[in-house]
Each structure stands twice: as C-alpha cells, then as structure tokens.
Scaffold this motif. Structure first.
Motif, PDB file in Angstrom:
ATOM      1  N   GLY A  99      -3.733  -7.657   9.895  1.00 15.76           N
ATOM      2  CA  GLY A  99      -3.285  -7.376   8.541  1.00 15.76           C
ATOM      3  C   GLY A  99      -4.276  -7.719   7.452  1.00 15.76           C
ATOM      4  O   GLY A  99      -3.970  -7.584   6.279  1.00 15.76           O
ATOM      5  N   THR A 100      -5.491  -8.148   7.804  1.00 18.36           N
ATOM      6  CA  THR A 100      -6.465  -8.506   6.776  1.00 18.36           C
ATOM      7  C   THR A 100      -7.642  -7.536   6.740  1.00 18.36           C
ATOM      8  O   THR A 100      -8.613  -7.784   6.034  1.00 18.36           O
ATOM      9  N   GLU A 101      -7.560  -6.457   7.473  1.00 14.21           N
ATOM     10  CA  GLU A 101      -8.649  -5.503   7.502  1.00 14.21           C
ATOM     11  C   GLU A 101      -8.736  -4.767   6.156  1.00 14.21           C
ATOM     12  O   GLU A 101      -7.734  -4.522   5.503  1.00 14.21           O
ATOM     13  N   ALA A 102      -9.959  -4.426   5.739  1.00 14.96           N
ATOM     14  CA  ALA A 102     -10.142  -3.641   4.521  1.00 14.96           C
ATOM     15  C   ALA A 102      -9.562  -2.257   4.740  1.00 14.96           C
ATOM     16  O   ALA A 102      -9.724  -1.666   5.800  1.00 14.96           O
ATOM     17  N   SER A 103      -8.865  -1.736   3.737  1.00 11.30           N
ATOM     18  CA  SER A 103      -8.242  -0.436   3.938  1.00 11.30           C
ATOM     19  C   SER A 103      -8.532   0.568   2.831  1.00 11.30           C
ATOM     20  O   SER A 103      -8.260   1.736   2.992  1.00 11.30           O
ATOM     21  N   LEU A 112      -9.282  -2.689  -4.895  1.00  9.75           N
ATOM     22  CA  LEU A 112      -8.366  -3.680  -4.353  1.00  9.75           C
ATOM     23  C   LEU A 112      -7.062  -3.002  -3.986  1.00  9.75           C
ATOM     24  O   LEU A 112      -6.550  -2.180  -4.740  1.00  9.75           O
ATOM     25  N   ASP A 113      -6.566  -3.337  -2.813  1.00  9.82           N
ATOM     26  CA  ASP A 113      -5.257  -2.828  -2.411  1.00  9.82           C
ATOM     27  C   ASP A 113      -4.184  -3.420  -3.302  1.00  9.82           C
ATOM     28  O   ASP A 113      -4.223  -4.597  -3.644  1.00  9.82           O
ATOM     29  N   ILE A 114      -3.236  -2.612  -3.667  1.00  8.49           N
ATOM     30  CA  ILE A 114      -2.035  -3.104  -4.328  1.00  8.49           C
ATOM     31  C   ILE A 114      -1.027  -3.327  -3.218  1.00  8.49           C
ATOM     32  O   ILE A 114      -0.759  -2.442  -2.414  1.00  8.49           O
ATOM     33  N   GLU A 116       6.048  -5.120   3.666  1.00  5.26           N
ATOM     34  CA  GLU A 116       4.836  -5.107   2.859  1.00  5.26           C
ATOM     35  C   GLU A 116       4.286  -3.691   2.856  1.00  5.26           C
ATOM     36  O   GLU A 116       4.126  -3.085   3.906  1.00  5.26           O
ATOM     37  N   ASP A 117       4.011  -3.184   1.668  1.00  5.41           N
ATOM     38  CA  ASP A 117       3.405  -1.856   1.511  1.00  5.41           C
ATOM     39  C   ASP A 117       2.074  -2.006   0.805  1.00  5.41           C
ATOM     40  O   ASP A 117       1.981  -2.690  -0.222  1.00  5.41           O
ATOM     41  N   THR A 118       1.033  -1.379   1.362  1.00  3.84           N
ATOM     42  CA  THR A 118      -0.258  -1.294   0.686  1.00  3.84           C
ATOM     43  C   THR A 118      -0.605   0.186   0.551  1.00  3.84           C
ATOM     44  O   THR A 118       0.163   1.056   0.964  1.00  3.84           O
ATOM     45  N   ASN A 119      -1.771   0.453   0.010  1.00  6.80           N
ATOM     46  CA  ASN A 119      -2.216   1.842  -0.132  1.00  6.80           C
ATOM     47  C   ASN A 119      -2.306   2.536   1.221  1.00  6.80           C
ATOM     48  O   ASN A 119      -2.145   3.743   1.314  1.00  6.80           O
ATOM     49  N   ALA A 120      -2.580   1.755   2.263  1.00  3.71           N
ATOM     50  CA  ALA A 120      -2.866   2.353   3.564  1.00  3.71           C
ATOM     51  C   ALA A 120      -1.827   2.079   4.644  1.00  3.71           C
ATOM     52  O   ALA A 120      -1.714   2.850   5.585  1.00  3.71           O
TER      53      ALA A 120
END
Length: 195
Positions: free
Chosen positions: A25-29, A57-59, A73-77
């Motif tokens: 869960g810490t990979e750059a996306s 930066l991911d939101i 948890e929702d991120t851009n990716a």
C-alpha cells in the motif's frame, strides 16, 4: 468440512510468494497529468527562478465505520478495504463467519464495478503470541477471504496476490487492545478503473 474446502481452493490463488520491495500500500501510483513548460511566460516566475521537478501527490480518502470494523481507502489509483479480524473470524481461527461472507460479497461487487483483474489479499495480526504463529494465521485468513472472493467473482481473468504478513506493518499501537484490534485485519486492494 467447509474450512478444508476453503483452504484447499485457496491454492488456486496464483499468489506471488516473493517478498515485496516496499510495504503493501505504499507504492507510488500517480504521475504528472500534464507536462509543464518551464519557459512558458504565463508562469510569471521571478527573475532567475526555476521550477522544481513536477510531483503529484495522491489524494487519499479514508472512510471508517463508527465501530472501526471496516475501513475503505480510495486513492487516484487504488481501492483498499480493511476488515477487522473479529468481524471475519473467531478468535485464533481462519474459519469465516456468515457475516463475513456478506461483507466479502460487497467487496466482490466493488471489484466487478471497477473491472479489476488484479486483487491483493493481505492478512495481518497483532504482536501477541509468537511471530511464526501470526505469520501462519494471517496467511490462512488471507487465503480464506481470497477463496470466497474467487467464488463470488467467478472470473478466470482475475488473478490474486495472497500474503500473510503476521505482525509486520501495524497500522495502530500494539500496546493497547484497541490498537491490536485494528492491526488484526485482512486487506483487499485492487486498481481503480480508468473511467
């Protein structure tokens, strides 16, 4: 009997058993959505100033139910669900409860909605008991959740990465029962669709 069938079916998970290069869960996306011309006169940079390298930066949106039993948890990716072990399993068990199956079914629906074909199912424990026992239990729990997801999705195009991390990567303080409860979890994550 059901537990044996669940554990037997978990072998079809096609899991990657290698160690991850970074914590889950810490990979750059995210990458820069547009290229910026540092010489564009509309930037109105002071004399001699230069632009730094672009950084996106991911939101991250985190929604946790009031009891703390489930977190999304929702991120851009990506989309990630974390379910507390007490909701899914009995104490020191990898046998799923009836309530757990309903929660997993709702996650399967979200996977279908996102048209995801790669799903990660990671199990975690608190730091009580031996580390070796936590590693085994977290993997058995991840396998149990994966088996139900695979059955609910019924899609040969979906591949699973299934791992048990034991007490690694706690998300709360293990010195309190409330923190240990948060650390005893199974996380299901998958890519967000592009549309």
């Amino acid at each position: 009997m059901l537990l044996a069938a669940s554990l037997h079916g978990a072998g079809a998970a096609r899991a990657d058993e290698s160690d991850p290069s970074v914590p889950p869960g810490t990979e750059a996306s995210a990458s820069a959505p547009v290229e910026v011309d540092p010489n564009d006169p509309d930037l109105k940079l002071p004399e001699g100033a230069t632009l730094a390298s672009p950084k996106v930066l991911d939101i991250k949106s985190v929604v946790e139910d009031q009891s703390g039993d489930e977190r999304r948890e929702d991120t851009n990716a990506d989309v990630k669900f974390a379910l507390q072990a007490e909701v899914l399993f009995g104490k020191d068990s990898a046998k799923l409860s009836a309530e757990a199956r309903a929660r997993i079914a709702s996650i399967a629906e979200e996977i279908k909605n996102q048209k995801a074909t790669q799903v990660r199912v990671f199990g975690f424990t608190d730091n009580l008991g031996s580390s070796a026992h936590g590693d085994i239990l977290s993997k058995q729990r991840a396998n149990a959740v994966q088996a139900v997801l695979e059955q609910d999705l019924n899609d040969a195009n979906v591949t699973f990465e299934v791992r048990g991390y034991g007490e690694q990567y706690p998300i709360a303080d293990n010195s309190t029962e409330a923190g240990r409860k948060k650390n005893r979890r199974v996380e299901v994550s998958f890519p967000r669709s592009a549309n």
